[in-house]
Design a protein around this motif. Structure first.
Motif, PDB file in Angstrom:
ATOM      1  N   GLY A   1      58.494   3.152  32.332  1.00 39.15           N
ATOM      2  CA  GLY A   1      58.890   2.931  33.910  1.00 39.15           C
ATOM      3  C   GLY A   1      58.129   2.075  34.515  1.00 39.15           C
ATOM      4  N   ALA A   2      58.190   2.081  35.845  1.00 40.20           N
ATOM      5  CA  ALA A   2      57.375   1.122  36.428  1.00 40.20           C
ATOM      6  C   ALA A   2      55.825   1.353  36.362  1.00 40.20           C
ATOM      7  CB  ALA A   2      57.851   1.246  38.056  1.00 40.20           C
ATOM      8  N   GLY A   3      55.428   2.545  36.254  1.00 39.42           N
ATOM      9  CA  GLY A   3      54.075   2.850  36.038  1.00 39.42           C
ATOM     10  C   GLY A   3      53.110   2.247  37.072  1.00 39.42           C
ATOM     11  N   VAL A   4      51.817   2.285  36.773  1.00 40.27           N
ATOM     12  CA  VAL A   4      50.978   1.769  37.357  1.00 40.27           C
ATOM     13  C   VAL A   4      50.473   0.422  37.392  1.00 40.27           C
ATOM     14  CG1 VAL A   4      48.432   2.110  38.237  1.00 40.27           C
ATOM     15  CG2 VAL A   4      49.513   4.005  37.748  1.00 40.27           C
ATOM     16  N   PRO A   5      50.635  -0.503  38.210  1.00 39.15           N
ATOM     17  CA  PRO A   5      50.536  -1.958  37.813  1.00 39.15           C
ATOM     18  C   PRO A   5      48.802  -2.191  37.395  1.00 39.15           C
ATOM     19  CG  PRO A   5      50.966  -1.534  40.167  1.00 39.15           C
ATOM     20  CD  PRO A   5      51.075  -0.556  39.564  1.00 39.15           C
ATOM     21  N   PRO A   6      48.626  -3.236  37.031  1.00 40.26           N
ATOM     22  CA  PRO A   6      47.117  -3.697  36.340  1.00 40.26           C
ATOM     23  C   PRO A   6      46.399  -3.814  37.648  1.00 40.26           C
ATOM     24  CG  PRO A   6      48.837  -5.268  35.822  1.00 40.26           C
ATOM     25  CD  PRO A   6      49.624  -4.414  36.424  1.00 40.26           C
ATOM     26  N   LEU A   7      46.234  -3.082  38.858  1.00 43.82           N
ATOM     27  CA  LEU A   7      45.377  -3.408  39.730  1.00 43.82           C
ATOM     28  C   LEU A   7      44.404  -4.217  39.727  1.00 43.82           C
ATOM     29  CD1 LEU A   7      46.173   0.057  41.227  1.00 43.82           C
ATOM     30  CD2 LEU A   7      47.407  -2.018  41.864  1.00 43.82           C
ATOM     31  N   ALA A   8      43.479  -3.937  38.792  1.00 42.92           N
ATOM     32  CA  ALA A   8      42.081  -4.670  38.755  1.00 42.92           C
ATOM     33  C   ALA A   8      42.107  -6.064  38.365  1.00 42.92           C
ATOM     34  CB  ALA A   8      40.918  -3.921  37.731  1.00 42.92           C
TER      35      ALA A   8
ATOM     36  N   LEU B   1      39.337  -6.582  48.249  1.00 37.91           N
ATOM     37  CA  LEU B   1      39.154  -4.998  47.324  1.00 37.91           C
ATOM     38  C   LEU B   1      38.059  -5.160  46.405  1.00 37.91           C
ATOM     39  CD1 LEU B   1      42.945  -4.655  46.473  1.00 37.91           C
ATOM     40  CD2 LEU B   1      41.588  -4.189  48.403  1.00 37.91           C
ATOM     41  N   ASP B   2      37.271  -3.893  46.375  1.00 37.97           N
ATOM     42  CA  ASP B   2      36.431  -3.888  45.382  1.00 37.97           C
ATOM     43  C   ASP B   2      36.700  -2.675  44.300  1.00 37.97           C
ATOM     44  OD1 ASP B   2      36.016  -1.169  46.514  1.00 37.97           O
ATOM     45  OD2 ASP B   2      34.184  -2.044  47.732  1.00 37.97           O
ATOM     46  N   ARG B   3      35.947  -2.444  43.385  1.00 36.89           N
ATOM     47  CA  ARG B   3      36.310  -1.427  42.332  1.00 36.89           C
ATOM     48  C   ARG B   3      36.707  -0.143  42.905  1.00 36.89           C
ATOM     49  NH1 ARG B   3      36.244  -3.792  37.512  1.00 36.89           N
ATOM     50  NH2 ARG B   3      35.085  -5.441  37.174  1.00 36.89           N
ATOM     51  N   ARG B   4      35.962   0.408  43.893  1.00 38.41           N
ATOM     52  CA  ARG B   4      36.443   1.742  44.675  1.00 38.41           C
ATOM     53  C   ARG B   4      37.832   1.445  45.106  1.00 38.41           C
ATOM     54  NH1 ARG B   4      31.564   4.716  45.371  1.00 38.41           N
ATOM     55  NH2 ARG B   4      31.021   5.226  43.277  1.00 38.41           N
ATOM     56  N   ASP B   5      38.343   0.564  45.759  1.00 35.03           N
ATOM     57  CA  ASP B   5      39.499   0.241  46.454  1.00 35.03           C
ATOM     58  C   ASP B   5      40.424   0.350  45.533  1.00 35.03           C
ATOM     59  OD1 ASP B   5      38.418   0.014  48.972  1.00 35.03           O
ATOM     60  OD2 ASP B   5      38.101  -2.094  48.805  1.00 35.03           O
ATOM     61  N   ILE B   6      40.309  -0.237  44.245  1.00 35.00           N
ATOM     62  CA  ILE B   6      41.237  -0.361  43.214  1.00 35.00           C
ATOM     63  C   ILE B   6      41.207   1.167  42.669  1.00 35.00           C
ATOM     64  CG2 ILE B   6      41.499  -1.232  40.809  1.00 35.00           C
ATOM     65  CD1 ILE B   6      42.196  -3.134  43.159  1.00 35.00           C
ATOM     66  N   GLU B   7      40.377   1.496  42.264  1.00 30.43           N
ATOM     67  CA  GLU B   7      40.380   3.181  41.735  1.00 30.43           C
ATOM     68  C   GLU B   7      41.231   4.087  42.700  1.00 30.43           C
ATOM     69  OE1 GLU B   7      39.670   6.098  38.857  1.00 30.43           O
ATOM     70  OE2 GLU B   7      39.784   3.997  39.010  1.00 30.43           O
ATOM     71  N   ILE B   8      41.107   4.020  44.058  1.00 31.49           N
ATOM     72  CA  ILE B   8      41.820   4.656  45.020  1.00 31.49           C
ATOM     73  C   ILE B   8      43.221   4.202  44.769  1.00 31.49           C
ATOM     74  CG2 ILE B   8      42.332   4.807  47.477  1.00 31.49           C
ATOM     75  CD1 ILE B   8      39.476   4.616  48.056  1.00 31.49           C
ATOM     76  N   LEU B   9      43.434   3.124  44.681  1.00 26.97           N
ATOM     77  CA  LEU B   9      45.008   2.566  44.459  1.00 26.97           C
ATOM     78  C   LEU B   9      45.696   3.033  43.103  1.00 26.97           C
ATOM     79  CD1 LEU B   9      44.742  -0.771  45.817  1.00 26.97           C
ATOM     80  CD2 LEU B   9      45.828   0.974  46.965  1.00 26.97           C
ATOM     81  N   ARG B  10      44.647   3.335  42.191  1.00 26.16           N
ATOM     82  CA  ARG B  10      45.201   3.459  40.802  1.00 26.16           C
ATOM     83  C   ARG B  10      45.523   5.087  40.944  1.00 26.16           C
ATOM     84  NH1 ARG B  10      43.636   6.025  36.676  1.00 26.16           N
ATOM     85  NH2 ARG B  10      41.599   6.465  37.319  1.00 26.16           N
TER      86      ARG B  10
END
Length: 166
Positions: free
Chosen positions: A146-153, A3-12
């Motif tokens: 709540g569960a929220g967004v995980p620290p993907l990066a 994954l790159d930063r763009r993929d991470i941003e899409i997931l976020r």
């Protein structure tokens, strides 16, 4: 899949706004729609995106109680773990379950109409002879986060820049 930063941003973005249009997603992540769509399809095909879900305001549906239950099994064999886990998967009231190391065997999240309904579930589990030796009940008095967004990066080893943005 790397994954790159763009993929991470899409997931976020998708973690926060699952119903966002493809065009709006592309705009938010700084891509044109076609490359964004291609990345999204790759993330789905790789099994990184496994579903899209709605966050439900349970209070608006009816009264309920959220309970965390720490569970200990009587014996620690693979067969007993399988039996317990199969039973947990069958119970709709058990909305999440984690196998733990270092103390209790499992942590279960239960959503029931009231404490009596929770206790009936526990009684059923005890009578099912699935190896439940002891359990400890923790009633949620108020949700704080709540569960929220995980620290993907961070998980992807890319640093925390995108995860700290709002």
């Amino acid at each position: 899949m790397q994954l790159d930063r763009r993929d991470i941003e899409i997931l976020r973005v998708l973690s926060r706004e699952g119903r966002i249009t493809k065009t709006a997603l592309a705009e938010k992540v700084g891509l044109s729609p076609t490359p964004c769509w291609e990345r999204l399809k790759k993330l789905e095909s790789a099994g990184i995106i496994v579903g899209y879900h709605a966050e439900i305001a349970l209070k608006r549906i009816g009264p309920h109680v959220t309970v965390f239950m720490a569970a200990e099994l009587a014996d620690h064999t693979a067969a007993r773990f399988r039996i317990f886990e199969d039973e947990v998967r069958r119970r709709d009231e058990i909305t999440a379950c984690w196998a733990l190391g270092g103390g209790y065997d499992y942590l279960l999240q239960v959503i029931a109409r009231d404490i009596d309904a929770y206790q009936r579930l526990v009684d059923d589990l005890l009578e099912a002879h699935i190896g439940l030796a002891r359990y400890f009940t923790y009633i949620v008095t108020k949700p704080v986060k709540g569960a929220g967004v995980p620290p993907l990066a961070l998980i992807a080893g890319l640093g925390a820049a995108e995860d700290s943005s709002a």
